[in-house]
Design an enzyme around this catalytic site. Structure first.
Site, mmCIF file in Angstrom:
data_model
loop_
_atom_site.group_PDB
_atom_site.id
_atom_site.type_symbol
_atom_site.label_atom_id
_atom_site.label_comp_id
_atom_site.label_asym_id
_atom_site.label_seq_id
_atom_site.Cartn_x
_atom_site.Cartn_y
_atom_site.Cartn_z
ATOM 1 N N LYS A 57 -35.915 24.821 13.628
ATOM 2 C CA LYS A 57 -36.167 25.698 14.783
ATOM 3 C C LYS A 57 -36.113 24.907 16.074
ATOM 4 O O LYS A 57 -36.694 23.823 16.161
ATOM 5 C CB LYS A 57 -37.544 26.332 14.656
ATOM 6 C CG LYS A 57 -37.603 27.410 13.605
ATOM 7 C CD LYS A 57 -38.885 28.217 13.751
ATOM 8 C CE LYS A 57 -38.926 29.295 12.692
ATOM 9 N NZ LYS A 57 -40.170 29.381 11.991
ATOM 10 N N ARG A 99 -2.332 14.093 -6.498
ATOM 11 C CA ARG A 99 -2.647 14.447 -5.094
ATOM 12 C C ARG A 99 -3.530 15.674 -5.040
ATOM 13 O O ARG A 99 -4.428 15.761 -4.189
ATOM 14 C CB ARG A 99 -1.350 14.721 -4.327
ATOM 15 C CG ARG A 99 -0.621 13.432 -4.084
ATOM 16 C CD ARG A 99 0.256 13.390 -2.869
ATOM 17 N NE ARG A 99 0.555 11.985 -2.653
ATOM 18 C CZ ARG A 99 1.771 11.466 -2.636
ATOM 19 N NH1 ARG A 99 2.822 12.245 -2.748
ATOM 20 N NH2 ARG A 99 1.932 10.171 -2.463
ATOM 21 N N GLU A 131 -4.115 7.704 -2.700
ATOM 22 C CA GLU A 131 -3.122 8.673 -3.194
ATOM 23 C C GLU A 131 -2.179 9.103 -2.075
ATOM 24 O O GLU A 131 -1.722 10.225 -2.019
ATOM 25 C CB GLU A 131 -3.872 9.898 -3.768
ATOM 26 C CG GLU A 131 -3.292 10.475 -5.025
ATOM 27 C CD GLU A 131 -3.135 9.497 -6.154
ATOM 28 O OE1 GLU A 131 -4.067 8.705 -6.424
ATOM 29 O OE2 GLU A 131 -2.055 9.495 -6.749
ATOM 30 N N GLN A 146 -0.990 10.028 6.864
ATOM 31 C CA GLN A 146 0.334 9.853 7.495
ATOM 32 C C GLN A 146 1.448 9.966 6.450
ATOM 33 O O GLN A 146 2.505 10.542 6.719
ATOM 34 C CB GLN A 146 0.414 8.501 8.211
ATOM 35 C CG GLN A 146 -0.443 8.385 9.452
ATOM 36 C CD GLN A 146 -1.942 8.328 9.161
ATOM 37 O OE1 GLN A 146 -2.385 7.757 8.168
ATOM 38 N NE2 GLN A 146 -2.728 8.945 10.027
ATOM 39 N N ILE A 150 -24.901 19.191 13.411
ATOM 40 C CA ILE A 150 -25.861 20.289 13.225
ATOM 41 C C ILE A 150 -27.229 19.749 12.805
ATOM 42 O O ILE A 150 -28.268 20.322 13.127
ATOM 43 C CB ILE A 150 -25.289 21.315 12.212
ATOM 44 C CG1 ILE A 150 -24.165 22.108 12.900
ATOM 45 C CG2 ILE A 150 -26.373 22.254 11.671
ATOM 46 C CD1 ILE A 150 -23.393 23.033 12.016
ATOM 47 N N GLN A 153 -25.601 30.508 19.359
ATOM 48 C CA GLN A 153 -24.186 30.870 19.166
ATOM 49 C C GLN A 153 -23.294 29.654 18.924
ATOM 50 O O GLN A 153 -22.338 29.716 18.152
ATOM 51 C CB GLN A 153 -23.680 31.662 20.374
ATOM 52 C CG GLN A 153 -24.288 33.051 20.417
ATOM 53 C CD GLN A 153 -23.811 33.875 21.585
ATOM 54 O OE1 GLN A 153 -23.112 33.371 22.473
ATOM 55 N NE2 GLN A 153 -24.179 35.133 21.607
ATOM 56 N N GLY A 181 0.832 -1.187 0.000
ATOM 57 C CA GLY A 181 0.000 0.000 0.000
ATOM 58 C C GLY A 181 0.868 1.238 0.000
ATOM 59 O O GLY A 181 1.277 1.735 -1.052
ATOM 60 N N GLY A 214 -28.466 17.058 14.024
ATOM 61 C CA GLY A 214 -29.038 16.285 15.127
ATOM 62 C C GLY A 214 -29.363 14.863 14.673
ATOM 63 O O GLY A 214 -28.627 14.277 13.862
HETATM 64 C C1 FAD Z 1 -11.503 4.085 -2.313
HETATM 65 C C2 FAD Z 1 -10.071 3.760 -2.642
HETATM 66 C C3 FAD Z 1 -9.640 3.879 -3.963
HETATM 67 C C4 FAD Z 1 -8.344 3.519 -4.302
HETATM 68 N N1 FAD Z 1 -7.955 3.566 -5.614
HETATM 69 C C5 FAD Z 1 -6.741 3.075 -5.981
HETATM 70 C C6 FAD Z 1 -6.377 2.971 -7.350
HETATM 71 O O1 FAD Z 1 -7.137 3.341 -8.260
HETATM 72 N N2 FAD Z 1 -5.171 2.429 -7.656
HETATM 73 C C7 FAD Z 1 -4.308 2.000 -6.698
HETATM 74 O O2 FAD Z 1 -3.232 1.520 -7.056
HETATM 75 N N3 FAD Z 1 -4.621 2.089 -5.384
HETATM 76 C C8 FAD Z 1 -5.812 2.625 -5.010
HETATM 77 N N4 FAD Z 1 -6.156 2.713 -3.680
HETATM 78 C C9 FAD Z 1 -5.230 2.180 -2.674
HETATM 79 C C10 FAD Z 1 -4.592 3.263 -1.821
HETATM 80 O O3 FAD Z 1 -3.644 3.976 -2.558
HETATM 81 C C11 FAD Z 1 -4.003 2.561 -0.595
HETATM 82 O O4 FAD Z 1 -5.099 2.071 0.170
HETATM 83 C C12 FAD Z 1 -3.149 3.497 0.227
HETATM 84 O O5 FAD Z 1 -1.961 3.808 -0.446
HETATM 85 C C13 FAD Z 1 -2.813 2.900 1.600
HETATM 86 O O6 FAD Z 1 -2.335 1.611 1.467
HETATM 87 P P1 FAD Z 1 -2.946 0.443 2.396
HETATM 88 O O7 FAD Z 1 -4.406 0.513 2.293
HETATM 89 O O8 FAD Z 1 -2.272 -0.811 2.020
HETATM 90 O O9 FAD Z 1 -2.540 0.845 3.853
HETATM 91 P P2 FAD Z 1 -1.102 0.572 4.600
HETATM 92 O O10 FAD Z 1 0.014 1.073 3.724
HETATM 93 O O11 FAD Z 1 -1.104 -0.847 5.027
HETATM 94 O O12 FAD Z 1 -1.249 1.512 5.820
HETATM 95 C C14 FAD Z 1 -1.995 1.170 6.997
HETATM 96 C C15 FAD Z 1 -1.807 2.294 8.017
HETATM 97 O O13 FAD Z 1 -0.425 2.403 8.367
HETATM 98 C C16 FAD Z 1 0.030 3.732 8.113
HETATM 99 N N5 FAD Z 1 1.440 3.658 7.706
HETATM 100 C C17 FAD Z 1 1.987 2.906 6.710
HETATM 101 N N6 FAD Z 1 3.309 3.115 6.658
HETATM 102 C C18 FAD Z 1 3.618 4.020 7.637
HETATM 103 C C19 FAD Z 1 4.807 4.674 8.064
HETATM 104 N N7 FAD Z 1 5.997 4.451 7.482
HETATM 105 N N8 FAD Z 1 4.726 5.549 9.090
HETATM 106 C C20 FAD Z 1 3.526 5.823 9.683
HETATM 107 N N9 FAD Z 1 2.373 5.247 9.313
HETATM 108 C C21 FAD Z 1 2.411 4.361 8.297
HETATM 109 C C22 FAD Z 1 -0.890 4.280 7.028
HETATM 110 O O14 FAD Z 1 -0.927 5.701 7.037
HETATM 111 C C23 FAD Z 1 -2.219 3.660 7.457
HETATM 112 O O15 FAD Z 1 -2.772 4.440 8.483
HETATM 113 C C24 FAD Z 1 -7.441 3.088 -3.305
HETATM 114 C C25 FAD Z 1 -7.880 3.000 -1.964
HETATM 115 C C26 FAD Z 1 -9.173 3.341 -1.640
HETATM 116 C C27 FAD Z 1 -9.614 3.200 -0.212
#
Ligand code: FAD
Length: 385
Positions: free
Chosen positions: A271, A245, A365, A369, A339, A281, A135, A341
């Site tokens: 209301k 991005r 994207e 983090q 807002i 407020q 990921g 409720g």
């Molecule tokens: C609706 C949706 C559409 C998507 N579309 C595409 C697409 O078209 N093509 C594609 O290729 N991908 C796509 N993705 C995939 C997306 O890019 C990945 O889900 C994303 O990069 C995170 O990877 P992961 O889900 O494996 O999470 P992980 O990388 O496993 O991360 C899990 C958690 O650990 C944290 N983490 C990981 N490494 C570190 C670090 N070094 N330090 C601190 N925290 C860390 C992350 O921030 C996250 O909170 C899509 C995802 C979603 C949900």
């Protein structure tokens, strides 16, 4: 709602698109297909209608058959689409990024074959980077492309791939060598000629569009379908990340803005204690905080888009925009529910859906983090990944 100073042309482009989205599209996603999958034919019809407003062809130069719209104006158009529907904005953004890849990286025979259909709304593409074990760290990609004469044979699994079910072709990031940084290569796979299997993933939101697993089993693809040079996929992906991005920042911004608009409308109607709740407020303070977050998200997003358009490196600014706008969407949507409720948690009101969508924007994207780590690295020069 929310303003920067726009040129007359930008305002006209945004107003024209907004009129169309309000009149013809909003109901489709907020009512008719709310949380229901929009079939390919219907999504294709919408893509074709959007071409009248510069989507998607605006991202491509006139020399390559596009409308050559500047990136800031495109970002404003993406914001409008996302304000109407995140489910619609995802195919728009993916096809736009695919058009950029075709224009900037593809050999002429692939560009000529696929770009016209992509920008006139006839074709859909997917961009497949993520895998079940890969990921945030794309360097670990496992999907293999092995050379076999003039072809490559691809085996592996991709996941979370947007547009998967709609896709006519796929940009697939594959491992062609063992060097983590220089061992990745892009290939274009045509769904009919180099078949890949697609399986839909059900999510907490954004189920009106397609997010899929993709299975690649002995997929034979000619070496001439390589996008960019062998081993340059990482470099080429990173080069386009700044733009993509900003597109996801525009999506977060759109979700936040819609949540604010819904909350303002509701606060002026509902209301309690003898007056509209906008007259209390604490509600007014919440709306002020929401509006400030929306405008801050917009300013960061437009700044990054302007820098990209000017050719100024914007890695940190694009990361700030994505990070801030998507986290702002989560906060603003949550406040919009508050807002409303009890009504806010029912499916009768849009804010319930927006709150679920907002959470998702913080992941693709590069997660929040990852953006923080990019910003930190830019500030200190120290890599904290
Ligand atoms: C609706 C949706 C559409 C998507 N579309 C595409 C697409 O078209 N093509 C594609 O290729 N991908 C796509 N993705 C995939 C997306 O890019 C990945 O889900 C994303 O990069 C995170 O990877 P992961 O889900 O494996 O999470 P992980 O990388 O496993 O991360 C899990 C958690 O650990 C944290 N983490 C990981 N490494 C570190 C670090 N070094 N330090 C601190 N925290 C860390 C992350 O921030 C996250 O909170 C899509 C995802 C979603 C949900």
């Amino acid at each position: 709602m929310g303003h920067v100073i726009r040129t007359e042309e930008q305002q006209a482009a945004v107003d024209g698109l907004k009129r169309f989205l309000d009149a013809k599209v909003d109901k489709i996603f907020s009512k008719e297909y709310r949380d229901k999958f929009v079939p390919r034919e219907k999504m294709g019809e919408l893509m074709r209608q959007l071409t009248d407003f510069g989507l998607i062809s605006g991202v491509v130069s006139e020399a390559n058959g596009g409308m050559g719209i500047d990136w800031l104006t495109m970002t404003m158009l993406f914001e409008e689409v996302a304000t109407t529907s995140s489910d619609l904005s995802i195919p728009v953004l993916i096809n736009s990024c695919g058009a950029l890849w075709l224009e900037k990286l593809a050999p002429a025979h692939l560009r000529e074959r696929y770009l016209p259909g992509l920008i006139n709304g006839e074709l859909f593409c997917s961009i497949a980077i993520s895998e079940p074990d890969v990921g945030s760290n794309v360097l670990e990609i496992k999907t293999r492309a092995k050379r076999d004469g003039d072809d490559f044979i691809i085996n592996g699994e991709k996941t979370w791939i947007s547009n998967g079910a709609y896709s006519d072709f796929l940009f697939c990031t594959c491992r062609t060598g063992d060097d983590p940084r220089r061992g990745l290569t892009h290939f274009l796979l045509d769904r009919k000629e180099h078949p890949y299997e697609v399986r839909e993933i059900h999510k907490m939101a954004l189920n009106s569009q397609s997010t899929t697993q993709i299975f690649l089993t002995d997929v034979r693809v000619p070496a001439s379908n390589m996008i960019g040079k062998e081993g340059e996929a990482l470099k080429n992906t990173l080069a386009l990340f700044e733009r993509s991005r900003v597109t996801v920042a525009a999506q977060g911004l759109g979700v936040a803005r819609r949540a604010l608009e819904e909350a303002v409308r509701y606060a002026k109607e509902r209301k309690q204690h003898g007056k509209v709740i906008a007259g209390h407020q604490l509600i007014s303070a919440m709306l002020a905080e929401m509006a400030t977050n929306v405008d801050a998200a917009r300013l960061l997003t437009y700044r990054a888009a302007s820098m990209i358009e000017a050719g100024v490196p914007a890695e940190m600014e694009a990361a700030m925009a994505k990070y801030f706008a998507c986290e702002a969407a989560v906060k603003v949507a949550r406040q919009a529910v508050q807002i409303h409720g009890g009504n806010g948690v029912t499916t009768e009101f849009l804010v319930e859906k927006l709150a679920r969508e907002a959470i998702i924007t913080t992941i693709p994207e590069g997660t929040t983090q990852m953006q923080q780590l990019i910003i930190g690295r830019a500030l200190t020069g120290v890599n904290a990944f």
